[in-house]
Design an enzyme around this catalytic site. Structure first.
Site, PDB file in Angstrom:
ATOM      1  N   ASP A 150       0.876  -1.191   0.040  1.00 49.94           N
ATOM      2  CA  ASP A 150      -0.058   0.050  -0.126  1.00 49.94           C
ATOM      3  C   ASP A 150       0.889   1.364  -0.074  1.00 49.94           C
ATOM      4  O   ASP A 150       0.498   2.308  -0.702  1.00 49.94           O
ATOM      5  CB  ASP A 150      -0.975  -0.129   1.152  1.00 49.94           C
ATOM      6  N   HIS A 177      -5.266  -3.616   5.441  1.00 52.89           N
ATOM      7  CA  HIS A 177      -4.647  -3.838   4.114  1.00 52.89           C
ATOM      8  C   HIS A 177      -5.912  -4.638   3.201  1.00 52.89           C
ATOM      9  O   HIS A 177      -5.613  -5.411   2.429  1.00 52.89           O
ATOM     10  CB  HIS A 177      -3.535  -5.091   4.424  1.00 52.89           C
TER      11      HIS A 177
END
Length: 312
Positions: A150, A177
């Site tokens: 990310d 996530h």
């Protein structure tokens, strides 16, 4: 320093193993394990690369020989996303795989730092924690959900949008996530400002970047190469910190003080024992504060699913 990769024959595992073979400090050991019989061959293949990193591969049901003496264990074993699936659709298969492998880690190298890559990370980290707790070896400073993908995606997309060098941009990403739980703190990127529309669009793109890859691969897989790079970055940072380097900071999904949820991704100062310090997430913009409050129910449900899987 010994690093073990579990799930080393898969798309992420092979990319990760290649990067570790070329980038681990001289004198390190790299151990590859996967259920697939090709794994010892992957190790032989990589052994021909001229770096001072010893490498061995193991296959079959038993990961023990790969885990003996490991300081860092990176777990990428599991099935990948296909179009139409989200990360939670992976839960049914991957939960059992993570549980089994972490039980073996608890037995063989209970003091190792563990990085969980296998999705859905929001849930698989909770599974790992409960397994380690049952075995009496849980240390919350040594269990990480690897959310680095990310961060590197955020860095790339911001650099593209703003005409910066990607290496100059570092975006902290907090939360979890998957989907709405991924929250890039765009207000904290030094020297860059965004319009409200840019923030909304970028946040959405970062949250959905995994789906972008799954769809682009047209059924042929998910993000393996960028995830391999992200996992290598995290693993190498951890190794440097374990070896005594000061000031190593990475975001990862860990058990903290429970202010937002039992597990939460935030900037961490890494050190000789894993997490040295959980750093503050700083001051959020109104957009970020709103997004944070809006994700917590989803994140808490994901975590509860993992806890229940082990304790049912």
């Amino acid at each position: 320093m010994k690093v073990a990769v579990l799930g080393a024959a898969g798309g992420i595992g092979q990319a990760l193993a290649l990067l570790l073979k070329t980038q681990l400090p001289s004198g390190s050991e790299l151990s590859l394990y996967d259920i697939a019989p090709v794994t010892p061959g992957v190790a032989v293949d990589l052994s021909h690369i001229p770096t001072a990193v010893k490498i061995k591969g193991f296959s079959g049901e038993d990961a023990t020989p790969a885990l003996e003496g490991a300081d860092v264990v990176l777990i990428s074993a599991g099935v990948a996303r296909k179009p139409g699936m989200d990360r939670s659709d992976l839960f049914n298969v991957n939960a059992g795989i993570v549980k089994n492998l972490v039980q073996q880690v608890a037995k063989t190298c209970p003091k190792a730092c563990i990085g969980i890559i296998t999705n859905p990370v929001n849930t698989t980290v909770a599974i790992a924690a409960e397994v380690l707790k049952k075995a009496g070896v849980y240390d919350k400073n040594k269990l990480f959900g690897v959310t680095t993908l990310d961060i590197i995606r955020s860095n790339t997309f911001v650099a593209e949008l703003k005409g910066k060098q990607p290496g100059e941009v570092e975006v902290p990403v907090i939360g979890g996530h998957s989907g709405v739980t991924i929250l890039p703190l765009l207000s904290q990127v030094p020297g860059v400002s965004f319009t409200e529309q840019e923030v909304a669009d970028l946040t959405k793109r970062i949250q959905n970047a995994g789906t972008e890859v799954v769809e682009a691969k047209a059924g042929g897989g998910s993000a393996t190469l960028s995830m391999g790079q992200a996992a290598a970055r995290f693993g190498l940072s951890l190794v440097r910190a374990l070896q005594g380097e000061q000031g190593v900071v990475e975001c990862a999904y860990v058990e903290g003080d429970g202010q937002y949820a039992r597990f939460f991704s935030q900037p961490l100062l890494l050190g000789k024992n894993g997490v040295e310090e959980r750093k503050s997430i700083g001051t959020l913009s109104a957009f970020e504060q709103n997004a944070l409050e809006g994700m917590l129910d989803t994140l808490k449900k994901d975590i509860a699913l993992g806890e229940e899987f082990v304790n049912k």
